[in-house]
Design a protein around this motif. Structure first.
Motif, PDB file in Angstrom:
ATOM      1  N   THR A   1      29.547  35.188  44.241  1.00 47.76           N
ATOM      2  CA  THR A   1      30.234  35.193  42.958  1.00 47.76           C
ATOM      3  C   THR A   1      31.710  35.507  43.160  1.00 47.76           C
ATOM      4  OG1 THR A   1      29.919  37.549  42.508  1.00 47.76           O
ATOM      5  CG2 THR A   1      28.124  36.040  41.833  1.00 47.76           C
ATOM      6  N   GLN A   2      32.494  35.151  42.165  1.00 47.73           N
ATOM      7  CA  GLN A   2      33.910  35.474  42.216  1.00 47.73           C
ATOM      8  C   GLN A   2      34.112  36.981  42.271  1.00 47.73           C
ATOM      9  OE1 GLN A   2      35.955  33.460  39.015  1.00 47.73           O
ATOM     10  NE2 GLN A   2      35.436  31.444  39.800  1.00 47.73           N
ATOM     11  N   GLN A   3      33.285  37.735  41.568  1.00 45.68           N
ATOM     12  CA  GLN A   3      33.399  39.189  41.568  1.00 45.68           C
ATOM     13  C   GLN A   3      33.124  39.774  42.956  1.00 45.68           C
ATOM     14  OE1 GLN A   3      34.596  41.007  39.051  1.00 45.68           O
ATOM     15  NE2 GLN A   3      34.490  42.839  40.321  1.00 45.68           N
ATOM     16  N   GLN A   4      32.092  39.271  43.625  1.00 43.08           N
ATOM     17  CA  GLN A   4      31.774  39.752  44.975  1.00 43.08           C
ATOM     18  C   GLN A   4      32.936  39.473  45.927  1.00 43.08           C
ATOM     19  OE1 GLN A   4      28.151  37.459  45.297  1.00 43.08           O
ATOM     20  NE2 GLN A   4      26.885  39.304  45.194  1.00 43.08           N
ATOM     21  N   LEU A   5      33.478  38.269  45.861  1.00 41.06           N
ATOM     22  CA  LEU A   5      34.600  37.908  46.725  1.00 41.06           C
ATOM     23  C   LEU A   5      35.835  38.737  46.385  1.00 41.06           C
ATOM     24  CD1 LEU A   5      34.102  34.045  46.743  1.00 41.06           C
ATOM     25  CD2 LEU A   5      33.807  35.592  48.687  1.00 41.06           C
ATOM     26  N   PHE A   6      36.095  38.886  45.107  1.00 38.86           N
ATOM     27  CA  PHE A   6      37.255  39.665  44.666  1.00 38.86           C
ATOM     28  C   PHE A   6      37.188  41.091  45.215  1.00 38.86           C
ATOM     29  CE2 PHE A   6      39.562  42.431  41.782  1.00 38.86           C
ATOM     30  CZ  PHE A   6      40.786  41.787  41.677  1.00 38.86           C
ATOM     31  N   GLU A   7      36.054  41.738  45.066  1.00 42.10           N
ATOM     32  CA  GLU A   7      35.906  43.122  45.514  1.00 42.10           C
ATOM     33  C   GLU A   7      36.082  43.252  47.027  1.00 42.10           C
ATOM     34  OE1 GLU A   7      32.174  44.547  43.947  1.00 42.10           O
ATOM     35  OE2 GLU A   7      32.896  44.407  41.879  1.00 42.10           O
ATOM     36  N   LEU A   8      35.534  42.320  47.792  1.00 42.65           N
ATOM     37  CA  LEU A   8      35.653  42.378  49.250  1.00 42.65           C
ATOM     38  C   LEU A   8      37.090  42.141  49.706  1.00 42.65           C
ATOM     39  CD1 LEU A   8      34.415  42.568  52.092  1.00 42.65           C
ATOM     40  CD2 LEU A   8      33.867  40.121  51.912  1.00 42.65           C
ATOM     41  N   TYR A   9      37.704  41.068  49.218  1.00 44.86           N
ATOM     42  CA  TYR A   9      39.051  40.721  49.661  1.00 44.86           C
ATOM     43  C   TYR A   9      40.084  41.747  49.184  1.00 44.86           C
ATOM     44  CZ  TYR A   9      37.731  36.251  51.747  1.00 44.86           C
ATOM     45  OH  TYR A   9      37.193  35.279  52.564  1.00 44.86           O
ATOM     46  N   GLU A  10      39.918  42.264  47.971  1.00 45.34           N
ATOM     47  CA  GLU A  10      40.817  43.306  47.464  1.00 45.34           C
ATOM     48  C   GLU A  10      40.696  44.578  48.295  1.00 45.34           C
ATOM     49  OE1 GLU A  10      43.047  43.895  44.614  1.00 45.34           O
ATOM     50  OE2 GLU A  10      43.241  41.714  44.788  1.00 45.34           O
ATOM     51  N   ASP A  11      39.460  44.934  48.676  1.00 44.48           N
ATOM     52  CA  ASP A  11      39.222  46.165  49.418  1.00 44.48           C
ATOM     53  C   ASP A  11      40.005  46.206  50.725  1.00 44.48           C
ATOM     54  OD1 ASP A  11      37.415  48.700  49.764  1.00 44.48           O
ATOM     55  OD2 ASP A  11      37.242  47.598  51.659  1.00 44.48           O
ATOM     56  N   VAL A  12      40.124  45.077  51.382  1.00 41.15           N
ATOM     57  CA  VAL A  12      40.847  45.042  52.656  1.00 41.15           C
ATOM     58  C   VAL A  12      42.319  44.649  52.490  1.00 41.15           C
ATOM     59  CG1 VAL A  12      38.753  44.638  53.997  1.00 41.15           C
ATOM     60  CG2 VAL A  12      40.094  42.682  53.212  1.00 41.15           C
ATOM     61  N   GLY A  13      42.739  44.480  51.244  1.00 45.64           N
ATOM     62  CA  GLY A  13      44.144  44.203  50.979  1.00 45.64           C
ATOM     63  C   GLY A  13      44.569  42.763  51.122  1.00 45.64           C
ATOM     64  N   TRP A  14      43.617  41.852  51.106  1.00 47.19           N
ATOM     65  CA  TRP A  14      43.946  40.435  51.225  1.00 47.19           C
ATOM     66  C   TRP A  14      44.181  39.855  49.831  1.00 47.19           C
ATOM     67  CZ3 TRP A  14      40.669  37.738  55.572  1.00 47.19           C
ATOM     68  CH2 TRP A  14      40.864  38.421  56.781  1.00 47.19           C
ATOM     69  N   THR A  15      45.187  40.371  49.154  1.00 50.70           N
ATOM     70  CA  THR A  15      45.432  40.033  47.755  1.00 50.70           C
ATOM     71  C   THR A  15      46.004  38.627  47.559  1.00 50.70           C
ATOM     72  OG1 THR A  15      47.568  41.153  47.891  1.00 50.70           O
ATOM     73  CG2 THR A  15      45.684  42.446  47.076  1.00 50.70           C
ATOM     74  N   ALA A  16      46.552  38.032  48.588  1.00 51.98           N
ATOM     75  CA  ALA A  16      47.022  36.646  48.457  1.00 51.98           C
ATOM     76  C   ALA A  16      45.857  35.728  48.088  1.00 51.98           C
ATOM     77  CB  ALA A  16      47.692  36.175  49.745  1.00 51.98           C
ATOM     78  N   TYR A  17      44.664  36.053  48.601  1.00 52.38           N
ATOM     79  CA  TYR A  17      43.468  35.271  48.277  1.00 52.38           C
ATOM     80  C   TYR A  17      43.003  35.510  46.847  1.00 52.38           C
ATOM     81  CZ  TYR A  17      42.497  34.069  53.199  1.00 52.38           C
ATOM     82  OH  TYR A  17      42.545  33.580  54.460  1.00 52.38           O
ATOM     83  N   THR A  18      43.130  36.735  46.371  1.00 55.19           N
ATOM     84  CA  THR A  18      42.545  37.083  45.074  1.00 55.19           C
ATOM     85  C   THR A  18      43.438  36.702  43.899  1.00 55.19           C
ATOM     86  OG1 THR A  18      43.397  39.352  45.238  1.00 55.19           O
ATOM     87  CG2 THR A  18      41.150  38.939  46.045  1.00 55.19           C
ATOM     88  N   LYS A  19      44.642  36.214  44.168  1.00 54.28           N
ATOM     89  CA  LYS A  19      45.508  35.738  43.078  1.00 54.28           C
ATOM     90  C   LYS A  19      44.908  34.519  42.398  1.00 54.28           C
ATOM     91  CE  LYS A  19      49.746  37.617  44.936  1.00 54.28           C
ATOM     92  NZ  LYS A  19      50.996  37.350  45.619  1.00 54.28           N
ATOM     93  N   ASP A  20      44.125  33.748  43.145  1.00 53.32           N
ATOM     94  CA  ASP A  20      43.420  32.589  42.584  1.00 53.32           C
ATOM     95  C   ASP A  20      41.974  32.660  43.079  1.00 53.32           C
ATOM     96  OD1 ASP A  20      42.404  30.161  41.710  1.00 53.32           O
ATOM     97  OD2 ASP A  20      44.185  29.011  42.302  1.00 53.32           O
ATOM     98  N   ILE A  21      41.196  33.485  42.416  1.00 53.35           N
ATOM     99  CA  ILE A  21      39.827  33.760  42.862  1.00 53.35           C
ATOM    100  C   ILE A  21      38.943  32.519  42.784  1.00 53.35           C
ATOM    101  CG2 ILE A  21      38.933  34.612  40.662  1.00 53.35           C
ATOM    102  CD1 ILE A  21      38.289  36.114  44.164  1.00 53.35           C
ATOM    103  N   GLU A  22      39.210  31.637  41.833  1.00 56.15           N
ATOM    104  CA  GLU A  22      38.444  30.393  41.750  1.00 56.15           C
ATOM    105  C   GLU A  22      38.684  29.525  42.981  1.00 56.15           C
ATOM    106  OE1 GLU A  22      38.129  26.432  38.937  1.00 56.15           O
ATOM    107  OE2 GLU A  22      38.600  28.352  37.990  1.00 56.15           O
ATOM    108  N   GLN A  23      39.937  29.461  43.424  1.00 53.64           N
ATOM    109  CA  GLN A  23      40.255  28.700  44.630  1.00 53.64           C
ATOM    110  C   GLN A  23      39.581  29.320  45.852  1.00 53.64           C
ATOM    111  OE1 GLN A  23      44.285  28.833  46.355  1.00 53.64           O
ATOM    112  NE2 GLN A  23      44.231  26.582  46.244  1.00 53.64           N
ATOM    113  N   LEU A  24      39.579  30.656  45.947  1.00 50.76           N
ATOM    114  CA  LEU A  24      38.910  31.327  47.058  1.00 50.76           C
ATOM    115  C   LEU A  24      37.428  30.990  47.069  1.00 50.76           C
ATOM    116  CD1 LEU A  24      38.689  33.261  49.438  1.00 50.76           C
ATOM    117  CD2 LEU A  24      38.523  35.147  47.778  1.00 50.76           C
TER     118      LEU A  24
END
Length: 135
Positions: free
Chosen positions: A11-34
């Motif tokens: 899910t977008q939420q699962q990906l968001f939480e993982l990528y945000e946790d490690v500071g990979w925020t460039a990915y989470t700016k467009d969570i649908e694209q990720l």
């Protein structure tokens, strides 16, 4: 206990939480694209602590002559417990017949040590050269 699952259905939420946790925020700016990028990856192996996504490795490439390890990340709370190493070992086993296994990462002693422990040689120490176009 950590369990591993080969899946792109995240899910977008699962990906968001993982990528945000490690500071990979460039990915989470467009969570649908990720999410779409994960779904279009050649292979994705995930690490789970109960029902929580705590790690992920994903590969792009043709799967025959080259793979590119695009992402490998583990939530901070469970880092240094062998999860990243296990994710890498599973991917390397899956693509053991592929000659070129490539990744690009930032420089830091701990990062260099991790990839060397996984069997990688830095381009600055081997017979290869690396180029990147970040435009």
């Amino acid at each position: 206990m950590i369990s591993y699952l080969k899946t792109k259905e995240l899910t977008q939420q699962q990906l968001f939480e993982l990528y945000e946790d490690v500071g990979w925020t460039a990915y989470t700016k467009d969570i649908e694209q990720l999410q779409q990028a994960v779904q279009h990856s050649l292979s994705v192996i995930t690490a789970w602590k109960k029902n929580e996504l705590v790690g992920l490795i994903r590969v792009i490439g043709d799967g025959l002559t080259i793979i590119y390890i695009q992402d490998i990340l583990v939530k901070k709370e469970v880092q240094n417990q062998g999860i990243g190493f296990e994710l890498m070992q599973q991917i390397l086993l899956e693509y053991q017949t592929v000659r070129q296994k490539v990744l690009l990462t930032e420089e830091a002693p701990a990062i260099r040590h991790f990839y060397e422990k996984c069997g990688f040689t830095s381009a600055d120490k081997g017979d290869t050269v690396a180029f990147v176009n970040l435009s």
